[in-house]
Enzyme design. Structure first.
Site, PDB file in Angstrom:
ATOM      1  N   HIS A  52      70.142  58.741 146.339  1.00  0.00           N
ATOM      2  CA  HIS A  52      69.522  59.755 147.201  1.00  0.00           C
ATOM      3  C   HIS A  52      68.341  60.386 146.496  1.00  0.00           C
ATOM      4  CE1 HIS A  52      72.354  62.136 144.810  1.00  0.00           C
ATOM      5  NE2 HIS A  52      71.796  63.265 145.226  1.00  0.00           N
ATOM      6  N   HIS A  54      67.351  63.486 145.561  1.00  0.00           N
ATOM      7  CA  HIS A  54      67.308  64.676 144.711  1.00  0.00           C
ATOM      8  C   HIS A  54      66.734  64.348 143.334  1.00  0.00           C
ATOM      9  CE1 HIS A  54      70.514  66.982 147.262  1.00  0.00           C
ATOM     10  NE2 HIS A  54      69.290  67.070 147.756  1.00  0.00           N
ATOM     11  N   ASP A  56      67.293  65.157 140.311  1.00  0.00           N
ATOM     12  CA  ASP A  56      68.171  64.838 139.189  1.00  0.00           C
ATOM     13  C   ASP A  56      68.781  63.446 139.312  1.00  0.00           C
ATOM     14  OD1 ASP A  56      69.740  65.881 141.363  1.00  0.00           O
ATOM     15  OD2 ASP A  56      71.420  66.185 139.993  1.00  0.00           O
ATOM     16  N   HIS A  57      68.455  62.746 140.401  1.00  0.00           N
ATOM     17  CA  HIS A  57      68.882  61.351 140.570  1.00  0.00           C
ATOM     18  C   HIS A  57      67.705  60.377 140.640  1.00  0.00           C
ATOM     19  CE1 HIS A  57      73.242  62.071 141.419  1.00  0.00           C
ATOM     20  NE2 HIS A  57      72.753  63.299 141.539  1.00  0.00           N
ATOM     21  N   HIS A 109      75.855  64.852 152.023  1.00  0.00           N
ATOM     22  CA  HIS A 109      75.144  65.585 150.974  1.00  0.00           C
ATOM     23  C   HIS A 109      73.654  65.616 151.306  1.00  0.00           C
ATOM     24  CE1 HIS A 109      74.427  67.145 146.953  1.00  0.00           C
ATOM     25  NE2 HIS A 109      73.613  66.146 146.682  1.00  0.00           N
ATOM     26  N   ASP A 127      76.287  61.699 144.805  1.00  0.00           N
ATOM     27  CA  ASP A 127      76.870  63.024 144.975  1.00  0.00           C
ATOM     28  C   ASP A 127      77.687  63.129 146.261  1.00  0.00           C
ATOM     29  OD1 ASP A 127      75.609  63.704 142.648  1.00  0.00           O
ATOM     30  OD2 ASP A 127      74.210  65.122 143.534  1.00  0.00           O
ATOM     31  N   HIS A 165      78.029  63.249 138.495  1.00  0.00           N
ATOM     32  CA  HIS A 165      78.126  64.461 137.693  1.00  0.00           C
ATOM     33  C   HIS A 165      79.486  64.585 137.025  1.00  0.00           C
ATOM     34  CE1 HIS A 165      74.418  66.513 139.099  1.00  0.00           C
ATOM     35  NE2 HIS A 165      74.633  65.822 140.216  1.00  0.00           N
TER      36      HIS A 165
END
Length: 255
Positions: A52, A54, A56-57, A109, A127, A165
């Site tokens: 996805h 975001h 942090d990914h 998400h 996530d 995570h």
């Protein structure tokens, strides 16, 4: 084949599925630095999977493509992931570094979130599904997220759940507040505590473990329904409401 979790930021894992020659499929590189450091030790990216958009990914993609300009990047149909080379959606199947992957749409998400299943039973679910938890609903609805989780729950029990995570202990605290009599949950919590004490990741989990311990996969269990009913002050109208209230509960939970 070996599976490696490269730590990033405070609690992210960048997954690397590595063959005997050091060629690796990299999953959700929010930060390029851990991947670049691993390459100095002989791990060479053969391709990237992104679940996805975001940061942090996906935030490390530009630097990785700069370092390896021909690196294939498989990602969902989402303009917020500009460095993808291959767009894949629900039902797609492809081979990367000799491993076969199937794509599952798992909105909730985010609306374009996907998961990758294959490579001898590994599930890279970003996530959507966490050990003893699930992702927050930033874009999707409770109905969408519940359907996505149930889709993942239908995979074989020995599936390795490789999520994004290290949230296991925090999720365990919530799960035990909801389901305190669950012996499987108690044992998994103790195992995870020992792993973290030794500096080890609590992941991957297995789907069988999640089905026994994760309240978000157990919305039909009497213990979960009863806990949500006590919180609502009445029985929930249906299983989607049970899930939605469980997620709201978790959003505000403090151990």
């Amino acid at each position: 084949m070996r599976l490696t979790a490269l730590p990033a930021f405070e609690d992210n894992y960048i997954w690397a599925l590595v063959d005997d020659d050091g060629n690796a499929v990299i999953v959700d590189p929010g930060d390029a630095a851990p991947v670049l450091a691993a390459s100095e030790l002989g791990m060479w990216p053969a391709g990237v999977l992104v679940t996805h958009h975001h940061p942090d990914h996906s935030g490390g993609l530009a630097a990785l493509r700069k370092r390896w300009p021909t690196l294939p990047v498989f990602a969902p149909e989402d303009a917020r992931i500009p460095h993808a080379t291959e767009r894949v959606g629900d039902g797609a199947a492809f081979s990367l570094n000799g491993w076969e992957f199937n794509v599952l749409a798992v909105p909730g998400h985010t609306l374009s979130h996907i998961a990758f299943h294959g490579a001898e039973g590994h599930l890279f679910c970003g996530d959507t599904l966490f050990s003893m938890g699930c992702g927050r609903l930033f874009e999707g609805t409770p109905s969408q997220m519940l359907a996505s989780l149930e889709r993942l729950a239908s995979l074989p029990g020995d599936t390795s759940v490789c999520c994004g995570h290290e949230y296991t202990l925090a999720n365990a605290a919530f799960a035990r507040a909801v389901d305190p009599a669950n012996d499987a949950l108690r044992r998994r919590t103790e195992e995870a505590q020992a792993m973290r004490h030794d500096g080890r990741p609590t992941l991957p989990s297995t789907l069988a473990t999640e089905l026994a311990t994760n309240p978000f996969l157990r919305v039909d269990a009497p213990a979960i329904r009863d806990a949500v009913a006590r919180r609502l002050g009445r029985p929930s109208t249906d299983r989607v409401e049970t899930f939605a209230e469980l997620r709201r509960w978790k959003d505000g939970f403090r151990a």
